[in-house]
Design a protein around this motif. Structure first.
Motif, PDB file in Angstrom:
ATOM      1  N   ASN A 108      58.905  -8.158  43.274  1.00  0.00           N
ATOM      2  CA  ASN A 108      57.652  -7.973  43.991  1.00  0.00           C
ATOM      3  C   ASN A 108      57.549  -8.975  45.143  1.00  0.00           C
ATOM      4  OD1 ASN A 108      56.869  -5.961  42.183  1.00  0.00           O
ATOM      5  ND2 ASN A 108      56.049  -7.500  40.770  1.00  0.00           N
ATOM      6  N   ALA A 109      57.001  -8.513  46.245  1.00  0.00           N
ATOM      7  CA  ALA A 109      56.825  -9.381  47.405  1.00  0.00           C
ATOM      8  C   ALA A 109      55.640 -10.313  47.173  1.00  0.00           C
ATOM      9  CB  ALA A 109      56.601  -8.545  48.648  1.00  0.00           C
ATOM     10  N   LYS A 110      55.770 -11.524  47.654  1.00  0.00           N
ATOM     11  CA  LYS A 110      54.668 -12.479  47.547  1.00  0.00           C
ATOM     12  C   LYS A 110      53.689 -12.219  48.691  1.00  0.00           C
ATOM     13  CE  LYS A 110      57.501 -16.012  45.451  1.00  0.00           C
ATOM     14  NZ  LYS A 110      58.077 -17.352  45.550  1.00  0.00           N
TER      15      LYS A 110
END
Length: 115
Positions: A108-110
């Protein structure tokens, strides 16, 4: 043979235990974080070396018996190698079944912080 189970010697069971232990340790190392994931390679190589040593250097008496009145024929020679091949194939299939879990793990992207 004095110590056999299902007319298969101790060596086959030792090989099975070695590969099962290598598989369990490998799975645990693959689930670990950091560089300890690379510990799977030495575990696999150690299991491979133990297997090769047990297959190519079996126990045998140094001095042959003095008389040979009866020839002992190993009738389960092919069966043992078939069992070894099946155990190796199951190990390889199980290893390749773990690859999708490794490659398809969600990343998942931050969120970006804007102040």
């Amino acid at each position: 043979m004095a110590s056999t189970v299902l007319e298969v010697g101790n060596g086959v069971f030792i090989l099975a235990v070695v590969w099962i232990a290598a598989l369990v340790i490998g799975v645990m190392l693959l689930r670990a974080s950091g560089s300890s994931k690379f510990g799977v390679v030495p575990v696999f190589l150690l299991a491979l070396i133990i297997t090769l040593v047990l297959v190519f250097f079996p126990r045998s008496p140094e001095i042959p018996p003095a008389f040979n009145d009866m020839e002992i024929v190993d009738t389960l020679f092919i069966g043992r190698y078939v069992l070894l091949a099946v155990v190796s194939a199951v190990f390889l299939v199980a290893s390749f079944m773990l690859l999708p879990f490794h490659f398809l793990e969600a990343v998942n992207a931050k969120p970006l912080r804007t102040h």
